[in-house]
Design an enzyme around this catalytic site. Structure first.
Site, PDB file in Angstrom:
ATOM      1  N   GLU A 114     -51.213  37.715   8.340  1.00  0.00           N
ATOM      2  CA  GLU A 114     -51.255  36.542   7.241  1.00  0.00           C
ATOM      3  C   GLU A 114     -50.950  35.339   8.131  1.00  0.00           C
ATOM      4  OE1 GLU A 114     -48.402  38.170   3.623  1.00  0.00           O
ATOM      5  OE2 GLU A 114     -47.757  37.423   6.054  1.00  0.00           O
ATOM      6  N   CYS A 127     -49.901  28.337  10.990  1.00  0.00           N
ATOM      7  CA  CYS A 127     -49.005  29.262  11.787  1.00  0.00           C
ATOM      8  C   CYS A 127     -49.537  29.997  11.729  1.00  0.00           C
ATOM      9  CB  CYS A 127     -47.600  29.216  11.021  1.00  0.00           C
ATOM     10  SG  CYS A 127     -46.688  30.354  11.892  1.00  0.00           S
ATOM     11  N   CYS A 134     -46.121  43.426  15.188  1.00  0.00           N
ATOM     12  CA  CYS A 134     -45.039  43.511  16.263  1.00  0.00           C
ATOM     13  C   CYS A 134     -44.706  44.543  17.059  1.00  0.00           C
ATOM     14  CB  CYS A 134     -44.493  42.218  16.297  1.00  0.00           C
ATOM     15  SG  CYS A 134     -43.780  41.801  17.668  1.00  0.00           S
ATOM     16  N   CYS A 138     -37.693  42.880  16.372  1.00  0.00           N
ATOM     17  CA  CYS A 138     -36.119  42.301  16.362  1.00  0.00           C
ATOM     18  C   CYS A 138     -35.640  42.634  14.897  1.00  0.00           C
ATOM     19  CB  CYS A 138     -36.578  40.532  16.436  1.00  0.00           C
ATOM     20  SG  CYS A 138     -37.275  40.159  17.823  1.00  0.00           S
ATOM     21  N   CYS A 141     -36.504  39.977  11.487  1.00  0.00           N
ATOM     22  CA  CYS A 141     -37.813  39.787  11.478  1.00  0.00           C
ATOM     23  C   CYS A 141     -38.857  41.111  10.843  1.00  0.00           C
ATOM     24  CB  CYS A 141     -38.144  39.838  12.784  1.00  0.00           C
ATOM     25  SG  CYS A 141     -40.124  39.398  13.384  1.00  0.00           S
ATOM     26  N   CYS A 367     -40.548  31.988   8.160  1.00  0.00           N
ATOM     27  CA  CYS A 367     -40.978  32.474   9.459  1.00  0.00           C
ATOM     28  C   CYS A 367     -40.279  33.795   9.099  1.00  0.00           C
ATOM     29  CB  CYS A 367     -39.719  31.886  10.050  1.00  0.00           C
ATOM     30  SG  CYS A 367     -40.085  30.570  10.431  1.00  0.00           S
TER      31      CYS A 367
HETATM   32  N1  SAH Z   1     -42.721  36.313  18.324  1.00  0.00           N
HETATM   33  C1  SAH Z   1     -42.323  35.257  18.201  1.00  0.00           C
HETATM   34  C2  SAH Z   1     -43.287  34.528  17.854  1.00  0.00           C
HETATM   35  C3  SAH Z   1     -43.173  34.838  16.092  1.00  0.00           C
HETATM   36  S1  SAH Z   1     -42.005  34.860  14.929  1.00  0.00           S
HETATM   37  C4  SAH Z   1     -40.907  34.772  18.224  1.00  0.00           C
HETATM   38  O1  SAH Z   1     -40.583  35.843  18.094  1.00  0.00           O
HETATM   39  O2  SAH Z   1     -41.155  33.350  18.936  1.00  0.00           O
HETATM   40  C5  SAH Z   1     -41.784  32.863  14.408  1.00  0.00           C
HETATM   41  C6  SAH Z   1     -40.002  32.207  14.782  1.00  0.00           C
HETATM   42  O3  SAH Z   1     -39.382  32.823  13.133  1.00  0.00           O
HETATM   43  C7  SAH Z   1     -39.345  33.041  16.124  1.00  0.00           C
HETATM   44  O4  SAH Z   1     -38.238  32.177  16.274  1.00  0.00           O
HETATM   45  C8  SAH Z   1     -38.810  34.110  15.014  1.00  0.00           C
HETATM   46  O5  SAH Z   1     -37.462  34.626  15.860  1.00  0.00           O
HETATM   47  C9  SAH Z   1     -38.260  33.497  13.414  1.00  0.00           C
HETATM   48  N2  SAH Z   1     -37.766  34.498  12.213  1.00  0.00           N
HETATM   49  C10 SAH Z   1     -38.588  36.017  12.796  1.00  0.00           C
HETATM   50  N3  SAH Z   1     -37.757  36.583  11.602  1.00  0.00           N
HETATM   51  C11 SAH Z   1     -36.926  35.891  10.633  1.00  0.00           C
HETATM   52  C12 SAH Z   1     -35.855  35.583   9.798  1.00  0.00           C
HETATM   53  N4  SAH Z   1     -36.077  36.177   8.770  1.00  0.00           N
HETATM   54  N5  SAH Z   1     -35.642  34.316   9.095  1.00  0.00           N
HETATM   55  C13 SAH Z   1     -35.413  32.916   9.859  1.00  0.00           C
HETATM   56  N6  SAH Z   1     -36.702  32.770  11.597  1.00  0.00           N
HETATM   57  C14 SAH Z   1     -37.298  34.262  11.509  1.00  0.00           C
HETATM   58 FE1  SF4 Z   2     -41.960  40.269  17.161  1.00  0.00          FE
HETATM   59 FE2  SF4 Z   2     -40.648  39.130  14.908  1.00  0.00          FE
HETATM   60 FE3  SF4 Z   2     -39.874  39.193  17.254  1.00  0.00          FE
HETATM   61 FE4  SF4 Z   2     -41.632  37.396  17.194  1.00  0.00          FE
HETATM   62  S1  SF4 Z   2     -39.064  37.236  16.135  1.00  0.00           S
HETATM   63  S2  SF4 Z   2     -41.370  39.202  19.046  1.00  0.00           S
HETATM   64  S3  SF4 Z   2     -42.486  38.660  15.530  1.00  0.00           S
HETATM   65  S4  SF4 Z   2     -40.399  41.297  15.731  1.00  0.00           S
END
Ligand code: SAH
Ligand code: SF4
Length: 392
Positions: A114, A127, A134, A138, A141, A367
């Site tokens: 996406e 974006c 990934c 996390c 996420c 995000c």
């Molecule tokens: N993998 C990289 C970049 C992609 S995520 C990283 O983790 O930095 C982009 C941002 O969105 C990151 O700061 C991530 O922690 C945040 N993010 C992920 N899931 C989210 C959610 N459900 N609500 C708000 N922010 C989120």
């Molecule tokens: Fe991967 Fe989501 Fe963690 Fe970013 S926030 S490193 S996309 S699992």
């Protein structure tokens, strides 16, 4: 609780497939030169041809060799026999009530990623995704719950930018007066994937975006977000030179371990040391600390004060991200009052602390909500909760 896996095998596909035409998109200038020479372009002409073809592809958005009118007809035909100019295919497009656009694009192997475009008054931000899924799980996420992971090629990364320019109708027309307003003015590597686990492809793609004879985005308008892959942070400054954002999200190792499991490999202290060593720029080049606001998990006043103490010595700003919920997510968003109080403590300590407005929520474009439809084999709620350390 068993440790969440930190890495798993990532499928990589070779830059050029052994058979079939070579895609010119995503090659660096030296690689493009090599490819042209290997397929019969005389060495003496190679530099000029690289310049011409590069401009057609990246400055004018041309994908058809026949439209490259400063090349001879014969040479164009030869190019078309050996090469293709290919970007990911758009499968679907959704437009949010707030103007945010989300595209689902298909890449080799049938995978889908996406891409999101966020229009704002003074800028338009794309974006971009760096991986399918990934490997880093996390717990807040959505992308992290997707099992299959593959690195995107540089063509597939820069291809997302080219696709968006197509859809926005933003390629200039040769000879027309230069239009200074750019709809797509900024790139954030904040889509699916951990960009620093796909370093070379991300670097090559971003270098193409910055190239003066092409898409021409300034390095200051490109931000790479990492969850904290410490060994690659210095390289980001040296080899890409873009802005850096770090998914910080917690102020103690105990909490960060559950939210961002890579913290078990490189903890807060190690991460901060790498950030302190990151070349200090002017004020405009501060490191962005992303901090997702999770109700009752990381959002107390004490957290805010600890965060301020940790930032000491780092030119930083804090971007507070109200948690975006997704089906089965084991967290809730902090209340608006809580987020404002948290922001205020950081602001009072002298750091900018904007609260990110969720965009495109109605189309799951915000995000952390990205996850391709074909790969929705979701983990169970129980599994997600267990990995988040919410169950015994
Ligand atoms: N993998 C990289 C970049 C992609 S995520 C990283 O983790 O930095 C982009 C941002 O969105 C990151 O700061 C991530 O922690 C945040 N993010 C992920 N899931 C989210 C959610 N459900 N609500 C708000 N922010 C989120
Ligand atoms: Fe991967 Fe989501 Fe963690 Fe970013 S926030 S490193 S996309 S699992």
């Amino acid at each position: 609780m068993a440790d969440a896996p930190i890495t798993q095998d990532v499928l990589t596909i070779p830059r050029k497939l052994p058979e079939g035409p070579v895609n010119l998109v995503g090659l660096t200038r030296p690689q493009l030169r090599e490819a042209l020479i290997a397929h019969g372009t005389p060495e003496k002409q190679a530099k000029m041809r690289v310049g011409q073809i590069w401009q057609w592809i990246y400055q004018w958005g041309v994908r058809d060799f026949d439209a490259m009118t400063n090349l001879s007809k014969l040479y164009r035909a030869q190019l078309a026999e050996t090469f293709v100019i290919e970007i990911p295919e758009v499968v679907s497009k959704q437009v949010s009530v707030d103007g945010t656009r989300k595209w689902l694009v298909r890449i080799a192997g049938g995978h889908e990623v996406e891409v999101v475009y966020i229009p704002e008054e003074d800028r338009g931000t794309l974006c971009v995704s760096s991986q399918v899924g990934c490997t880093l799980t996390c717990s807040f996420c959505h992308t992290g719950t997707q099992k299959l992971v593959r690195n995107l090629t540089s063509a597939e990364i820069v291809g997302q930018v080219m696709m968006a320019r197509d859809d926005l109708g933003e390629w200039p027309v040769p000879g027309a007066p230069k239009d200074e307003t750019r709809l797509l003015s900024n790139i954030v590597l904040m889509g699916m994937g951990e960009p620093l686990y796909n370093f070379e492809n991300v670097r090559d793609a971003m270098k193409i975006c910055m190239d003066e004879e092409g898409i021409q985005l300034s390095r200051r308008r490109i931000t790479l977000s990492t969850s904290g892959v410490v060994p690659e942070i210095a390289r980001t400054a040296d080899e890409i030179g873009c802005q850096l954002a770090v998914s910080f999200h917690a102020t103690t190792d105990a909490v960060r371990d559950t939210l961002v499991p890579i913290n078990k490999r490189w903890n807060i202290e190690t991460l901060l040391a790498a950030l302190k060593a990151y070349p200090r720029g002017r004020n405009s080049e501060r490191i962005t600390f992303e901090y997702v606001m999770l109700d009752g998990v990381n959002d107390t006043d004490a957290d805010a004060h600890r965060l301020v103490a940790l930032l000491d010595g780092i030119p930083a700003k804090v971007n507070l991200i109200p948690f975006n919920e997704w089906p089965g997510a084991p967290y809730k968003r902090s209340s608006n009052n809580r987020i404002r109080a948290f922001a205020n403590i950081i602001y009072q300590a002298g750091y900018a602390s904007p609260i990110r407005t969720p965009r495109g929520e109605d189309i799951l474009a915000a995000c952390g909500q990205l996850k391709s439809a074909t790969e929705r084999a979701r983990k169970s709620r129980k599994q997600i909760a267990a990995e988040a350390g919410l169950t015994s």
